[in-house]
Design a protein around this motif. Structure first.
Motif, PDB file in Angstrom:
ATOM      1  N   GLY A   1      76.581  43.465  58.327  1.00 29.17           N
ATOM      2  CA  GLY A   1      77.576  42.491  57.881  1.00 29.17           C
ATOM      3  C   GLY A   1      77.114  41.062  58.094  1.00 29.17           C
ATOM      4  N   ARG A   2      76.424  40.811  59.198  1.00 35.41           N
ATOM      5  CA  ARG A   2      75.892  39.464  59.460  1.00 35.41           C
ATOM      6  C   ARG A   2      74.776  39.124  58.484  1.00 35.41           C
ATOM      7  NH1 ARG A   2      76.090  41.149  65.609  1.00 35.41           N
ATOM      8  NH2 ARG A   2      78.318  40.840  65.907  1.00 35.41           N
ATOM      9  N   GLU A   3      73.930  40.108  58.181  1.00 31.70           N
ATOM     10  CA  GLU A   3      72.891  39.896  57.170  1.00 31.70           C
ATOM     11  C   GLU A   3      73.540  39.603  55.817  1.00 31.70           C
ATOM     12  OE1 GLU A   3      70.334  43.324  57.046  1.00 31.70           O
ATOM     13  OE2 GLU A   3      69.785  43.124  59.158  1.00 31.70           O
ATOM     14  N   ALA A   4      74.612  40.319  55.515  1.00 32.57           N
ATOM     15  CA  ALA A   4      75.323  40.096  54.257  1.00 32.57           C
ATOM     16  C   ALA A   4      75.906  38.688  54.204  1.00 32.57           C
ATOM     17  CB  ALA A   4      76.426  41.134  54.077  1.00 32.57           C
ATOM     18  N   MET A   5      76.454  38.226  55.309  1.00 32.55           N
ATOM     19  CA  MET A   5      77.000  36.869  55.351  1.00 32.55           C
ATOM     20  C   MET A   5      75.902  35.846  55.062  1.00 32.55           C
ATOM     21  SD  MET A   5      80.310  36.635  55.988  1.00 32.55           S
ATOM     22  CE  MET A   5      80.571  35.101  56.866  1.00 32.55           C
ATOM     23  N   GLU A   6      74.737  36.024  55.648  1.00 38.12           N
ATOM     24  CA  GLU A   6      73.619  35.110  55.397  1.00 38.12           C
ATOM     25  C   GLU A   6      73.210  35.160  53.925  1.00 38.12           C
ATOM     26  OE1 GLU A   6      72.467  32.782  57.287  1.00 38.12           O
ATOM     27  OE2 GLU A   6      73.234  33.369  59.254  1.00 38.12           O
ATOM     28  N   TRP A   7      73.235  36.361  53.338  1.00 35.35           N
ATOM     29  CA  TRP A   7      72.903  36.517  51.927  1.00 35.35           C
ATOM     30  C   TRP A   7      73.919  35.764  51.063  1.00 35.35           C
ATOM     31  CZ3 TRP A   7      75.504  38.987  47.869  1.00 35.35           C
ATOM     32  CH2 TRP A   7      74.761  39.161  46.700  1.00 35.35           C
ATOM     33  N   VAL A   8      75.204  35.905  51.383  1.00 34.43           N
ATOM     34  CA  VAL A   8      76.249  35.214  50.627  1.00 34.43           C
ATOM     35  C   VAL A   8      76.112  33.702  50.799  1.00 34.43           C
ATOM     36  CG1 VAL A   8      78.741  34.862  50.348  1.00 34.43           C
ATOM     37  CG2 VAL A   8      77.854  37.161  50.729  1.00 34.43           C
ATOM     38  N   ILE A   9      75.829  33.250  52.007  1.00 29.00           N
ATOM     39  CA  ILE A   9      75.651  31.809  52.254  1.00 29.00           C
ATOM     40  C   ILE A   9      74.474  31.283  51.438  1.00 29.00           C
ATOM     41  CG2 ILE A   9      74.962  30.117  54.005  1.00 29.00           C
ATOM     42  CD1 ILE A   9      76.716  31.830  55.992  1.00 29.00           C
ATOM     43  N   ASP A  10      73.370  32.033  51.396  1.00 24.72           N
ATOM     44  CA  ASP A  10      72.227  31.630  50.567  1.00 24.72           C
ATOM     45  C   ASP A  10      72.632  31.566  49.097  1.00 24.72           C
ATOM     46  OD1 ASP A  10      70.573  31.397  52.767  1.00 24.72           O
ATOM     47  OD2 ASP A  10      69.579  33.334  52.461  1.00 24.72           O
ATOM     48  N   THR A  11      73.424  32.537  48.648  1.00 21.35           N
ATOM     49  CA  THR A  11      73.901  32.558  47.257  1.00 21.35           C
ATOM     50  C   THR A  11      74.755  31.332  46.977  1.00 21.35           C
ATOM     51  OG1 THR A  11      73.845  34.979  47.212  1.00 21.35           O
ATOM     52  CG2 THR A  11      75.235  33.893  45.570  1.00 21.35           C
ATOM     53  N   ILE A  12      75.662  30.999  47.889  1.00 24.21           N
ATOM     54  CA  ILE A  12      76.518  29.818  47.728  1.00 24.21           C
ATOM     55  C   ILE A  12      75.662  28.557  47.658  1.00 24.21           C
ATOM     56  CG2 ILE A  12      78.216  28.336  48.902  1.00 24.21           C
ATOM     57  CD1 ILE A  12      79.478  30.991  49.976  1.00 24.21           C
ATOM     58  N   ASN A  13      74.691  28.425  48.572  1.00 21.83           N
ATOM     59  CA  ASN A  13      73.825  27.234  48.583  1.00 21.83           C
ATOM     60  C   ASN A  13      73.023  27.126  47.290  1.00 21.83           C
ATOM     61  OD1 ASN A  13      74.750  26.399  51.084  1.00 21.83           O
ATOM     62  ND2 ASN A  13      73.134  27.448  52.201  1.00 21.83           N
ATOM     63  N   THR A  14      72.552  28.258  46.767  1.00 26.90           N
ATOM     64  CA  THR A  14      71.823  28.254  45.495  1.00 26.90           C
ATOM     65  C   THR A  14      72.740  27.819  44.356  1.00 26.90           C
ATOM     66  OG1 THR A  14      70.321  29.987  46.254  1.00 26.90           O
ATOM     67  CG2 THR A  14      70.530  29.707  43.867  1.00 26.90           C
ATOM     68  N   GLU A  15      73.972  28.337  44.346  1.00 24.92           N
ATOM     69  CA  GLU A  15      74.935  27.951  43.312  1.00 24.92           C
ATOM     70  C   GLU A  15      75.216  26.445  43.346  1.00 24.92           C
ATOM     71  OE1 GLU A  15      77.392  32.191  43.153  1.00 24.92           O
ATOM     72  OE2 GLU A  15      78.290  30.464  44.162  1.00 24.92           O
ATOM     73  N   VAL A  16      75.353  25.903  44.551  1.00 24.88           N
ATOM     74  CA  VAL A  16      75.629  24.468  44.686  1.00 24.88           C
ATOM     75  C   VAL A  16      74.445  23.656  44.149  1.00 24.88           C
ATOM     76  CG1 VAL A  16      75.928  22.603  46.377  1.00 24.88           C
ATOM     77  CG2 VAL A  16      77.272  24.696  46.582  1.00 24.88           C
ATOM     78  N   LYS A  17      73.223  24.070  44.490  1.00 26.09           N
ATOM     79  CA  LYS A  17      72.034  23.356  44.000  1.00 26.09           C
ATOM     80  C   LYS A  17      71.934  23.442  42.481  1.00 26.09           C
ATOM     81  CE  LYS A  17      69.378  23.963  48.222  1.00 26.09           C
ATOM     82  NZ  LYS A  17      68.349  24.745  48.896  1.00 26.09           N
ATOM     83  N   GLU A  18      72.196  24.641  41.933  1.00 19.61           N
ATOM     84  CA  GLU A  18      72.137  24.804  40.478  1.00 19.61           C
ATOM     85  C   GLU A  18      73.213  23.969  39.786  1.00 19.61           C
ATOM     86  OE1 GLU A  18      72.386  29.022  39.876  1.00 19.61           O
ATOM     87  OE2 GLU A  18      70.297  29.352  40.454  1.00 19.61           O
ATOM     88  N   LEU A  19      74.412  23.938  40.365  1.00 16.58           N
ATOM     89  CA  LEU A  19      75.496  23.139  39.796  1.00 16.58           C
ATOM     90  C   LEU A  19      75.142  21.655  39.837  1.00 16.58           C
ATOM     91  CD1 LEU A  19      78.346  23.066  38.614  1.00 16.58           C
ATOM     92  CD2 LEU A  19      79.227  22.983  40.946  1.00 16.58           C
ATOM     93  N   ALA A  20      74.586  21.195  40.963  1.00 19.43           N
ATOM     94  CA  ALA A  20      74.189  19.793  41.080  1.00 19.43           C
ATOM     95  C   ALA A  20      73.093  19.458  40.073  1.00 19.43           C
ATOM     96  CB  ALA A  20      73.717  19.495  42.504  1.00 19.43           C
ATOM     97  N   SER A  21      72.140  20.368  39.901  1.00 21.30           N
ATOM     98  CA  SER A  21      71.059  20.151  38.948  1.00 21.30           C
ATOM     99  C   SER A  21      71.595  20.101  37.515  1.00 21.30           C
ATOM    100  CB  SER A  21      70.011  21.266  39.088  1.00 21.30           C
ATOM    101  OG  SER A  21      69.026  21.143  38.097  1.00 21.30           O
ATOM    102  N   THR A  22      72.497  21.020  37.187  1.00 19.09           N
ATOM    103  CA  THR A  22      73.096  21.045  35.848  1.00 19.09           C
ATOM    104  C   THR A  22      73.896  19.771  35.597  1.00 19.09           C
ATOM    105  OG1 THR A  22      73.196  23.464  35.887  1.00 19.09           O
ATOM    106  CG2 THR A  22      74.637  22.340  34.319  1.00 19.09           C
ATOM    107  N   ALA A  23      74.657  19.327  36.598  1.00 18.52           N
ATOM    108  CA  ALA A  23      75.453  18.099  36.458  1.00 18.52           C
ATOM    109  C   ALA A  23      74.539  16.893  36.278  1.00 18.52           C
ATOM    110  CB  ALA A  23      76.350  17.916  37.675  1.00 18.52           C
ATOM    111  N   LYS A  24      73.463  16.822  37.050  1.00 13.58           N
ATOM    112  CA  LYS A  24      72.527  15.698  36.952  1.00 13.58           C
ATOM    113  C   LYS A  24      71.872  15.678  35.567  1.00 13.58           C
ATOM    114  CE  LYS A  24      68.599  13.577  39.292  1.00 13.58           C
ATOM    115  NZ  LYS A  24      67.654  13.668  40.407  1.00 13.58           N
ATOM    116  N   LYS A  25      71.473  16.855  35.089  1.00 16.08           N
ATOM    117  CA  LYS A  25      70.861  16.955  33.763  1.00 16.08           C
ATOM    118  C   LYS A  25      71.857  16.523  32.686  1.00 16.08           C
ATOM    119  CE  LYS A  25      68.653  20.237  30.653  1.00 16.08           C
ATOM    120  NZ  LYS A  25      68.332  21.641  30.417  1.00 16.08           N
ATOM    121  N   GLY A  26      73.110  16.977  32.816  1.00 13.51           N
ATOM    122  CA  GLY A  26      74.136  16.604  31.843  1.00 13.51           C
ATOM    123  C   GLY A  26      74.397  15.111  31.831  1.00 13.51           C
ATOM    124  N   ILE A  27      74.428  14.495  32.987  1.00 14.08           N
ATOM    125  CA  ILE A  27      74.658  13.040  33.085  1.00 14.08           C
ATOM    126  C   ILE A  27      73.493  12.294  32.453  1.00 14.08           C
ATOM    127  CG2 ILE A  27      74.805  11.112  34.718  1.00 14.08           C
ATOM    128  CD1 ILE A  27      76.482  13.031  36.518  1.00 14.08           C
TER     129      ILE A  27
END
Length: 198
Positions: free
Chosen positions: A155-181
């Motif tokens: 479960g702790r490994e899963a939490m780290e996996w989800v946190i990594d997924t969230i951080n990746t999503e945030v980076k991708e969203l920021a990159s997409t927003a920057k590209k759009g701007i």
């Protein structure tokens, strides 16, 4: 009755860990939880968010235990959670619904900011396991708590996996927003704002 408890530190802020706890299932590290259904969710007048969920899980007990008890390997668990944003705590209480007359597993997880480590989150986890009506109850309770300890690590490994997924999503969203701007600025710069003046 056997009691099991543990503590763990996630080196991520409470807000991130709390979000990961909501998004924990399904995940590839802990495939025993195969379904999550929200039964009810509400915001109390105090501002706390309270949710009731049903988790469908495969307990992963040895086959002979499943046969001895006569249970289906797919079980249902009721989870009640409370998010206290003001005090930064997420509390999850769960209890099995399947075979409750033979085995009761009451589990509590509390996520809170670590008291001494900045941007870290403390998880306090405890469970009480009680098996009724079987001559090997103490032995079986030991097997269940050992399985829980193993699953807690997953479960702790899963939490780290989800946190990594969230951080990746945030980076991708920021990159997409920057590209759009950038694209929008380029289009604005190329627009002929005064078409009548030529």
């Amino acid at each position: 009755m056997k009691i099991w408890s543990s503590e763990h530190v996630f080196y991520h802020p409470w807000e991130t860990v709390s979000q990961a706890a909501w998004r924990k299932y399904p995940n590839p590290m802990n495939p025993s939880v195969i379904g999550v259904d929200v039964v009810e969710r509400s915001v109390l007048p105090t501002g706390k968010i309270v949710s009731d969920r049903i988790l469908t899980t495969e307990w992963g007990l040895p086959g002979w235990v499943v046969s001895l008890v006569g249970m289906n390997p797919t079980c249902h668990v009721k989870e009640k959670s409370e998010v206290d944003i003001e005090n930064k705590t997420l509390t999850l209480n769960s209890v099995n619904l399947t075979l409750k007359n033979l085995i009761t597993i009451d589990e509590k997880l509390v996520y809170m900011p670590h008291p001494t480590i900045k941007d870290a989150t403390m998880l306090k986890q405890e469970a009480a396991v009680q098996i009724n009506g079987l001559s090997l109850s103490s032995y079986l309770e030991g097997i269940v708590t050992t399985t829980m300890a193993s699953n807690a690590n997953k479960g702790r490994e899963a939490m780290e996996w989800v946190i990594d997924t969230i951080n990746t999503e945030v980076k991708e969203l920021a990159s997409t927003a920057k590209k759009g701007i950038t694209e929008l600025r380029t289009k604005i710069d190329t627009l002929d704002l005064n078409p009548s003046i030529r």
